[in-house]
Design a protein around this motif. Structure first.
Motif, short mmCIF file in Angstrom:
data_model
loop_
_atom_site.label_atom_id
_atom_site.label_comp_id
_atom_site.label_asym_id
_atom_site.label_seq_id
_atom_site.Cartn_x
_atom_site.Cartn_y
_atom_site.Cartn_z
N ASP A 111 0.58 -1.11 -0.08
CA ASP A 111 -0.07 0.05 0.02
C ASP A 111 0.78 1.37 0.01
O ASP A 111 0.53 2.31 0.28
CB ASP A 111 -1.08 0.16 1.23
N TYR A 112 2.07 1.09 -0.47
CA TYR A 112 3.13 2.29 -0.56
C TYR A 112 4.03 2.01 -1.53
O TYR A 112 4.21 0.91 -2.13
CB TYR A 112 3.69 2.64 0.66
N THR A 113 4.46 3.31 -2.22
CA THR A 113 5.53 2.83 -3.54
C THR A 113 6.85 2.83 -2.68
O THR A 113 7.31 3.83 -2.15
CB THR A 113 5.38 4.09 -4.23
N PRO A 114 7.75 1.92 -2.74
CA PRO A 114 8.82 1.69 -2.14
C PRO A 114 9.92 2.52 -2.89
O PRO A 114 9.82 2.67 -4.27
CB PRO A 114 9.40 0.08 -2.35
N LEU B 77 26.13 9.19 0.61
CA LEU B 77 26.46 9.63 1.79
C LEU B 77 25.67 11.19 2.13
O LEU B 77 25.47 11.57 3.13
CB LEU B 77 27.84 9.25 2.48
N ASP B 78 25.85 11.95 1.07
CA ASP B 78 25.29 13.35 1.26
C ASP B 78 23.75 13.37 1.04
O ASP B 78 23.26 14.60 0.96
CB ASP B 78 25.91 14.16 0.21
N MET B 79 23.04 12.30 0.76
CA MET B 79 21.70 12.19 0.67
C MET B 79 20.92 11.73 1.70
O MET B 79 21.46 11.37 2.73
CB MET B 79 21.35 11.21 -0.59
N ALA B 80 19.65 11.94 1.64
CA ALA B 80 18.81 11.82 2.86
C ALA B 80 18.56 10.43 2.81
O ALA B 80 17.42 9.88 2.39
CB ALA B 80 17.63 12.69 3.00
N LEU B 81 19.54 9.48 3.21
CA LEU B 81 19.32 8.00 3.36
C LEU B 81 18.12 7.48 4.03
O LEU B 81 17.66 6.39 3.94
CB LEU B 81 20.47 7.38 3.36
N GLU B 82 17.63 8.08 5.08
CA GLU B 82 16.62 7.87 5.96
C GLU B 82 15.28 7.69 5.13
O GLU B 82 14.33 7.13 5.63
CB GLU B 82 16.40 8.46 7.08
N ASN B 83 15.17 8.18 4.04
CA ASN B 83 14.13 8.43 3.24
C ASN B 83 13.85 7.18 2.18
O ASN B 83 12.74 6.91 1.58
CB ASN B 83 13.82 9.62 2.38
N TYR B 84 14.86 6.08 2.17
CA TYR B 84 14.92 5.16 1.39
C TYR B 84 14.30 3.93 2.03
O TYR B 84 14.53 3.74 3.06
CB TYR B 84 16.05 4.86 0.54
N HIS B 85 13.56 2.99 1.35
CA HIS B 85 13.15 1.77 1.99
C HIS B 85 14.10 0.41 1.62
O HIS B 85 13.93 -0.47 2.61
CB HIS B 85 11.78 1.22 1.38
N ILE C 38 14.43 -8.15 -3.79
CA ILE C 38 13.94 -6.76 -3.14
C ILE C 38 12.44 -6.88 -2.68
O ILE C 38 12.35 -6.26 -1.35
CB ILE C 38 14.01 -5.67 -4.26
N ARG C 39 11.59 -7.59 -3.23
CA ARG C 39 10.17 -7.85 -2.81
C ARG C 39 10.45 -8.36 -1.53
O ARG C 39 9.63 -8.18 -0.60
CB ARG C 39 9.47 -8.29 -3.71
N ALA C 40 11.18 -9.56 -1.43
CA ALA C 40 11.01 -10.26 -0.21
C ALA C 40 11.56 -9.62 1.05
O ALA C 40 11.19 -9.83 2.00
CB ALA C 40 12.03 -11.73 -0.51
N ILE C 41 12.63 -8.79 0.71
CA ILE C 41 13.02 -7.86 1.85
C ILE C 41 12.14 -6.98 2.25
O ILE C 41 11.78 -6.58 3.60
CB ILE C 41 14.51 -7.16 1.65
N LEU C 42 11.57 -6.28 1.35
CA LEU C 42 10.53 -5.20 1.65
C LEU C 42 9.13 -5.87 2.38
O LEU C 42 8.69 -5.12 3.25
CB LEU C 42 9.88 -4.36 0.44
N LYS C 43 8.83 -6.94 2.22
CA LYS C 43 7.78 -7.72 2.40
C LYS C 43 7.93 -7.96 3.92
O LYS C 43 7.19 -7.61 4.82
CB LYS C 43 7.41 -8.95 1.77
N ARG C 44 9.34 -8.45 4.28
CA ARG C 44 9.74 -8.62 5.88
C ARG C 44 9.57 -7.35 6.64
O ARG C 44 9.11 -7.18 7.61
CB ARG C 44 10.90 -9.34 5.71
#
Length: 229
Positions: free
Chosen positions: A2-5, A41-49, A116-122
């Motif tokens: 229900d969200y866009t990774p 490392l200069d990017m806002a990495l906390e915003n990524y799934h 990727i889908r397996a990790i995001l699902k967990r």
């Protein structure tokens, strides 16, 4: 889902970045790219799934970047290493610095998408679980917040260390075999060895200080958490 990774690709090979970006975007992911660890490392990495991270890059390597994210920035975003190096030592290094999976080049886009889908699902499933706090005297693990503390002082654990400790605490004084720990903490499609469990246990014992000796190992049985106070 229900969200866009949102996924970040970090690789110094332009052609590979473009191939991954195009194909993963076609699968419905939101994709950003970085040509180096320094740029990432200069990017806002906390915003990524999730981060797809090349190991061998000029300047800061993928292993070093992962180590920085886990130890210095305390960031638990899932990391999937992309590399042409596939020896057991390479795999262990990747997981020891906090990687969640390890894809060896050359690979198929289908394989990357499945992993990727397996990790995001967990990860998504963990977010939906009710809040649970595991306690042993002054040692506390908040399963929902993925935080650990001793006498209310935060302690930094990697994702795998946290999951191992949670598993041992949930099972009290029951011994959990290395094989079961691998199955419960690492995904079935990841190549790791029982030695990797031992390495994580050794680091975990040091980090939880006076509670470290409570993690007991027995040949042929595995590990248990048995705190006597």
């Amino acid at each position: 889902m229900d969200y866009t990774p949102r996924i970040l690709i970090v690789d110094d090979e332009k052609d590979l970045r473009e191939i991954l970006q195009f194909n993963l975007a076609s699968e419905g992911f939101e994709i950003d790219v970085a040509a180096s660890a320094e740029e990432a490392l200069d990017m806002a990495l906390e915003n990524y799934h999730l981060i797809l991270l090349d190991v061998m890059m000029g300047g800061i390597s993928g292993y070093k970047m992962a180590d920085i994210l886990r130890k210095e920035r305390d960031l638990d975003v899932p990391i999937v290493f992309l590399t042409a190096k596939g020896s057991e030592n390479d795999l262990l290094t990747g997981f020891n610095v906090g990687g969640d999976d390890y894809i060896i080049k050359p690979f198929s886009i289908k394989e990357v998408v499945v992993r990727i889908r397996a990790i995001l699902k967990r990860g998504r499933g963990n977010e939906q679980k009710p809040s649970t706090v595991l306690e042993c005297d002054g040692l506390k693990l908040d399963i929902n917040r993925k935080s650990a503390s001793i006498d209310e002082e935060p302690i930094k654990l990697t994702r795998k260390e946290f999951e191992i400790l949670a598993l041992l605490l949930k099972n009290g004084g029951k011994f959990i075999s290395r094989h079961e720990i691998l199955n419960r903490v690492w995904s079935d499609d990841v190549i790791v060895t029982e030695r990797n469990v031992d390495v994580n246990i050794a680091r975990l014992r040091k980090k939880i200080k006076e509670y470290g000796p409570a993690i007991k190992g027995r040949t042929g049985y595995g590990y248990c958490f048995d705190y006597q106070g």
